[in-house]
Write an enzyme that holds these catalytic residues in place. Structure first.
Site, PDB file in Angstrom:
ATOM      1  N   LYS A 141      10.550   0.077  11.729  1.00  0.00           N
ATOM      2  CA  LYS A 141      11.481  -0.731  10.940  1.00  0.00           C
ATOM      3  C   LYS A 141      11.645  -0.134   9.544  1.00  0.00           C
ATOM      4  O   LYS A 141      10.778  -0.245   8.693  1.00  0.00           O
ATOM      5  CB  LYS A 141      10.962  -2.170  10.799  1.00  0.00           C
ATOM      6  CG  LYS A 141      12.065  -3.098  10.351  1.00  0.00           C
ATOM      7  CD  LYS A 141      11.575  -4.320   9.627  1.00  0.00           C
ATOM      8  CE  LYS A 141      11.463  -4.148   8.157  1.00  0.00           C
ATOM      9  NZ  LYS A 141      12.668  -3.747   7.424  1.00  0.00           N
TER      10      LYS A 141
ATOM     11  N   GLY B 286       4.433  -0.228   1.675  1.00  0.00           N
ATOM     12  CA  GLY B 286       5.302  -1.074   0.862  1.00  0.00           C
ATOM     13  C   GLY B 286       4.505  -1.655  -0.288  1.00  0.00           C
ATOM     14  O   GLY B 286       3.478  -1.110  -0.680  1.00  0.00           O
TER      15      GLY B 286
ATOM     16  N   GLY C 298       2.164  -6.391   1.564  1.00  0.00           N
ATOM     17  CA  GLY C 298       0.981  -5.928   2.314  1.00  0.00           C
ATOM     18  C   GLY C 298       0.003  -7.067   2.558  1.00  0.00           C
ATOM     19  O   GLY C 298      -0.588  -7.186   3.641  1.00  0.00           O
TER      20      GLY C 298
ATOM     21  N   GLU D 198      -0.484   1.029   3.127  1.00  0.00           N
ATOM     22  CA  GLU D 198      -0.254   1.982   2.028  1.00  0.00           C
ATOM     23  C   GLU D 198       0.568   1.230   0.999  1.00  0.00           C
ATOM     24  O   GLU D 198       1.755   0.991   1.212  1.00  0.00           O
ATOM     25  CB  GLU D 198       0.528   3.203   2.533  1.00  0.00           C
ATOM     26  CG  GLU D 198      -0.168   3.996   3.627  1.00  0.00           C
ATOM     27  CD  GLU D 198      -1.363   4.775   3.124  1.00  0.00           C
ATOM     28  OE1 GLU D 198      -1.518   4.942   1.894  1.00  0.00           O
ATOM     29  OE2 GLU D 198      -2.163   5.201   3.964  1.00  0.00           O
TER      30      GLU D 198
ATOM     31  N   GLU E 115       3.051  -2.336 -11.566  1.00  0.00           N
ATOM     32  CA  GLU E 115       3.754  -1.180 -11.014  1.00  0.00           C
ATOM     33  C   GLU E 115       5.235  -1.377 -11.336  1.00  0.00           C
ATOM     34  O   GLU E 115       5.926  -2.170 -10.681  1.00  0.00           O
ATOM     35  CB  GLU E 115       3.544  -1.123  -9.496  1.00  0.00           C
ATOM     36  CG  GLU E 115       4.191   0.083  -8.887  1.00  0.00           C
ATOM     37  CD  GLU E 115       4.071   0.126  -7.379  1.00  0.00           C
ATOM     38  OE1 GLU E 115       4.307  -0.902  -6.726  1.00  0.00           O
ATOM     39  OE2 GLU E 115       3.754   1.202  -6.857  1.00  0.00           O
TER      40      GLU E 115
ATOM     41  N   GLU F 240      15.633  -2.441   4.600  1.00  0.00           N
ATOM     42  CA  GLU F 240      17.040  -2.859   4.757  1.00  0.00           C
ATOM     43  C   GLU F 240      17.978  -1.984   3.927  1.00  0.00           C
ATOM     44  O   GLU F 240      19.114  -1.716   4.310  1.00  0.00           O
ATOM     45  CB  GLU F 240      17.241  -4.304   4.296  1.00  0.00           C
ATOM     46  CG  GLU F 240      16.478  -5.352   5.053  1.00  0.00           C
ATOM     47  CD  GLU F 240      15.079  -5.614   4.511  1.00  0.00           C
ATOM     48  OE1 GLU F 240      14.300  -4.653   4.330  1.00  0.00           O
ATOM     49  OE2 GLU F 240      14.757  -6.783   4.297  1.00  0.00           O
TER      50      GLU F 240
ATOM     51  N   CYS G   3       5.054   5.555  -5.289  1.00  0.00           N
ATOM     52  CA  CYS G   3       3.768   4.856  -5.333  1.00  0.00           C
ATOM     53  C   CYS G   3       2.722   5.677  -6.074  1.00  0.00           C
ATOM     54  O   CYS G   3       1.764   5.136  -6.595  1.00  0.00           O
ATOM     55  CB  CYS G   3       3.310   4.545  -3.914  1.00  0.00           C
ATOM     56  SG  CYS G   3       3.337   5.974  -2.854  1.00  0.00           S
TER      57      CYS G   3
ATOM     58  N   GLU H   9       2.167  -6.940  -2.586  1.00  0.00           N
ATOM     59  CA  GLU H   9       2.495  -8.346  -2.293  1.00  0.00           C
ATOM     60  C   GLU H   9       2.827  -8.546  -0.803  1.00  0.00           C
ATOM     61  O   GLU H   9       2.293  -9.433  -0.148  1.00  0.00           O
ATOM     62  CB  GLU H   9       3.705  -8.691  -3.162  1.00  0.00           C
ATOM     63  CG  GLU H   9       4.078 -10.118  -3.224  1.00  0.00           C
ATOM     64  CD  GLU H   9       5.444 -10.255  -3.927  1.00  0.00           C
ATOM     65  OE1 GLU H   9       5.879  -9.324  -4.627  1.00  0.00           O
ATOM     66  OE2 GLU H   9       6.068 -11.306  -3.723  1.00  0.00           O
TER      67      GLU H   9
HETATM   68  P1  NAD Z   1       8.399  -3.981   0.226  1.00  0.00           P
HETATM   69  O1  NAD Z   1       6.969  -4.367   0.342  1.00  0.00           O
HETATM   70  O2  NAD Z   1       9.346  -4.937  -0.371  1.00  0.00           O
HETATM   71  O3  NAD Z   1       9.000  -3.632   1.668  1.00  0.00           O
HETATM   72  C1  NAD Z   1       8.397  -2.672   2.500  1.00  0.00           C
HETATM   73  C2  NAD Z   1       8.837  -2.913   3.924  1.00  0.00           C
HETATM   74  O4  NAD Z   1       8.296  -4.164   4.376  1.00  0.00           O
HETATM   75  C3  NAD Z   1      10.356  -3.007   4.131  1.00  0.00           C
HETATM   76  O5  NAD Z   1      10.704  -2.392   5.340  1.00  0.00           O
HETATM   77  C4  NAD Z   1      10.575  -4.511   4.206  1.00  0.00           C
HETATM   78  O6  NAD Z   1      11.710  -4.863   4.940  1.00  0.00           O
HETATM   79  C5  NAD Z   1       9.314  -4.962   4.937  1.00  0.00           C
HETATM   80  N1  NAD Z   1       8.956  -6.381   4.749  1.00  0.00           N
HETATM   81  C6  NAD Z   1       9.335  -7.207   3.736  1.00  0.00           C
HETATM   82  N2  NAD Z   1       8.801  -8.436   3.934  1.00  0.00           N
HETATM   83  C7  NAD Z   1       8.075  -8.372   5.068  1.00  0.00           C
HETATM   84  C8  NAD Z   1       7.278  -9.299   5.791  1.00  0.00           C
HETATM   85  N3  NAD Z   1       7.115 -10.562   5.365  1.00  0.00           N
HETATM   86  N4  NAD Z   1       6.661  -8.895   6.916  1.00  0.00           N
HETATM   87  C9  NAD Z   1       6.789  -7.618   7.347  1.00  0.00           C
HETATM   88  N5  NAD Z   1       7.546  -6.687   6.715  1.00  0.00           N
HETATM   89  C10 NAD Z   1       8.175  -7.066   5.587  1.00  0.00           C
HETATM   90  O7  NAD Z   1       8.388  -2.573  -0.536  1.00  0.00           O
HETATM   91  P2  NAD Z   1       9.631  -1.732  -1.030  1.00  0.00           P
HETATM   92  O8  NAD Z   1      10.187  -2.453  -2.195  1.00  0.00           O
HETATM   93  O9  NAD Z   1      10.488  -1.351   0.116  1.00  0.00           O
HETATM   94  O10 NAD Z   1       8.900  -0.380  -1.505  1.00  0.00           O
HETATM   95  C11 NAD Z   1       8.285  -0.256  -2.725  1.00  0.00           C
HETATM   96  C12 NAD Z   1       6.774  -0.473  -2.625  1.00  0.00           C
HETATM   97  O11 NAD Z   1       6.214   0.405  -1.664  1.00  0.00           O
HETATM   98  C13 NAD Z   1       6.056  -0.145  -3.919  1.00  0.00           C
HETATM   99  O12 NAD Z   1       5.099  -1.117  -4.201  1.00  0.00           O
HETATM  100  C14 NAD Z   1       5.374   1.180  -3.617  1.00  0.00           C
HETATM  101  O13 NAD Z   1       4.246   1.466  -4.401  1.00  0.00           O
HETATM  102  C15 NAD Z   1       5.049   1.045  -2.185  1.00  0.00           C
HETATM  103  N6  NAD Z   1       4.834   2.361  -1.596  1.00  0.00           N
HETATM  104  C16 NAD Z   1       3.577   2.744  -1.249  1.00  0.00           C
HETATM  105  C17 NAD Z   1       3.351   4.007  -0.717  1.00  0.00           C
HETATM  106  C18 NAD Z   1       1.960   4.451  -0.323  1.00  0.00           C
HETATM  107  O14 NAD Z   1       1.881   5.361   0.483  1.00  0.00           O
HETATM  108  N7  NAD Z   1       0.914   3.846  -0.834  1.00  0.00           N
HETATM  109  C19 NAD Z   1       4.418   4.881  -0.539  1.00  0.00           C
HETATM  110  C20 NAD Z   1       5.693   4.464  -0.895  1.00  0.00           C
HETATM  111  C21 NAD Z   1       5.892   3.190  -1.409  1.00  0.00           C
END
Ligand code: NAD
Length: 451
Positions: A154, A207, A212, A229, A354, A157, A263, A210
């Site tokens: 997935k 992601g 996570g 991650e 962040e 969006e 990240c 929060e």
């Molecule tokens: P996000 O947490 O908003 O979304 C990440 C993914 O989770 C998206 O596909 C989203 O649709 C999905 N999602 C949202 N709500 C969900 C739920 N309730 N259940 C399951 N899935 C859900 O993150 P983002 O805004 O897309 O990305 C930015 C974040 O990602 C930053 O915090 C960044 O640090 C982190 N990030 C971490 C790494 C790493 O490897 N540690 C790498 C890249 C980005």
């Protein structure tokens, strides 16, 4: 079915309208992956490797198209997108070669022979963010497929385009239908469904911290495996005995790269007080050189942010302490200039959160112990750098900093063959290298009595 409009963040123009999946589509994708699992796990290791190798080659052959698609959807400079697509091919090459090198063990025991098997988990839900859409998709797909799992991937969006294309390339490579299913839909609906679905064995999530946390909670219902991650607030530690010119020339790219939406961004620049003023001058000079503009221009080094919401969030951190702010294009696009805040205390808001935008906080420190204390004074622990001319100190500080990835006299974090992941609230589990295979397989112990 409702639809999703995908935008180009550099122009705010719509790129495409896509059907948006809901719970029924998520369930169908899981069912397809479940049906494909027995066949895929039975593919001979060398043949699985061959299929992954073919996928790597197809990524190379379609590299320019994938890079342009990523640039248009994410607003990422085309040079960065080309580099990331090149890495995607390397990731599939690596895991093509890893399929038959992920061994079990034999363990000395009384009365028989004991050995371990590495088995696939089954159907995996792979959930990916918007900042490195194709790269992070490959970091999960490569080891997942190498271990014999089937997947529902997935994408975020905002950025589903390269993941969809990658899905087409898996079929073109000869990977059977149902092994890789791409699901475009809202995280809180289809992401959540994957997290709770009883037929999904594991969630590989990248992601925010929060979301996570929600994934971990949702996974508890079925004792699902998770790797997380998550976010970061990494420190770039510069000692007075470092090559200051080199450290300052590199520092802007470690926090303004990908418009700060990384990240691993070293968004806290810790500088030893004795070198603080000199380093800040050098940093500002180097930041003036960052080329901000049209992501499709080959010379561009920083593009726009991903969305209007993201720009509003980033702007909320810039209301004082501005030591330097660069230029950004006017008009359409979610632009935000490179911004240096100084001097900042580690307790100030821009040093705690962040920001995920091109905002660096420059923080003074007194000595080595103070540097380690400040670097660790954060809930996160993903990445970081140490700049010093003293090798023993570099190694002491590398051991003292609580993060999963650290670089010395460099700001790089990610390599295909080395483990990547976080300490503390930056998550757990490792991606890339042979370490990733641990998270995509189960260990089974077999005892065979010989007496
Ligand atoms: P996000 O947490 O908003 O979304 C990440 C993914 O989770 C998206 O596909 C989203 O649709 C999905 N999602 C949202 N709500 C969900 C739920 N309730 N259940 C399951 N899935 C859900 O993150 P983002 O805004 O897309 O990305 C930015 C974040 O990602 C930053 O915090 C960044 O640090 C982190 N990030 C971490 C790494 C790493 O490897 N540690 C790498 C890249 C980005």
């Amino acid at each position: 079915m409702s639809t999703l409009t995908v935008l180009n963040p550099a122009t705010e123009e719509p790129l495409v309208e896509l059907p948006e999946a809901g719970v029924d589509e998520a369930d169908r994708a899981v069912a397809a992956a479940k049906a494909a699992f027995p066949g895929w796990r039975a593919v001979a290791p060398a043949d699985r490797g061959r299929l992954l190798r073919r996928l790597a080659t197809l990524v190379e052959e379609n590299g320019e198209e994938l890079a342009l698609l990523e640039t248009r959807n994410v607003g990422k400079p085309i040079g960065d997108s080309r580099g990331e697509v090149g890495m995607v091919a390397d990731v599939f090459h690596f895991y093509a070669g890893a399929v038959d090198k992920h061994h079990g063990e034999t363990i000395p025991v009384a009365g028989g022979v004991d050995f371990t098997l590495r088995e696939p988990l089954g159907v995996l839900g792979l959930i990916v963010p918007w900042n490195f859409p194709i790269a992070i998709s490959s970091w999960k797909l490569g080891p997942a497929l190498a271990c014999g799992n089937t997947v529902v991937l997935k994408p975020a969006e905002l950025t589903p385009l390269t993941a969809r294309r990658l899905g087409e390339l898996t079929l073109e490579a000869g990977i059977p239908e149902g092994v890789v299913n791409i699901l475009v839909g809202p995280g809180r609906i289809v992401g959540q469904r994957l997290v709770e679905h009883p037929d999904v064995a594991k969630i590989g999530f990248t992601g925010s911290t929060e979301v996570g946390r929600k994934v971990m909670e949702g996974a508890a219902g079925t004792i699902k495996r998770v790797t997380l991650e998550l976010g970061g607030k990494s420190a770039n530690i510069v000692f007075a005995d470092a090559d200051l010119e080199k450290a300052a020339a590199s520092a802007p790219y470690a926090v303004f790269g990908n418009a700060g939406q990384d990240c691993c961004a070293r968004s806290r620049i810790l500088v030893e007080r004795a070198a603080y003023d000199r380093f800040l001058d050098l940093l500002i000079e180097a930041t003036k050189g960052v080329k901000v503009g049209d992501p499709e221009e080959p010379a561009t080094e920083m593009g726009p942010l991903i969305s209007a919401d993201q720009r509003e969030k980033v702007a909320s951190y810039v209301n004082g302490q501005v030591a330097f702010q660069g230029d950004a294009p006017d008009g359409k696009g979610f632009w935000f200039p490179c911004t240096i805040l100084a001097p900042v205390e580690n307790s100030d808001r821009p040093a705690r959160d962040e920001i995920f935008g091109p905002v660096a906080a420059v923080i003074p420190f007194e000595n080595e112990a103070d540097a380690v204390r400040l670097a660790n004074d954060t809930p996160y622990g993903l990445s970081g750098s140490i700049w010093t001319g003293d090798g023993a100190r570099a190694l002491r500080v590398a051991q003292g900093v609580e993060s999963g990835v650290i670089s010395i006299n460099s700001n790089t974090s990610v390599r295909v063959s080395t483990p990547f992941g976080g300490f503390k609230q930056s998550g757990f589990g490792r991606e890339l290298g042979m370490h990733a295979l641990e998270g995509y397989s189960e260990v089974k112990n077999v005892y065979f009595a010989t007496d």
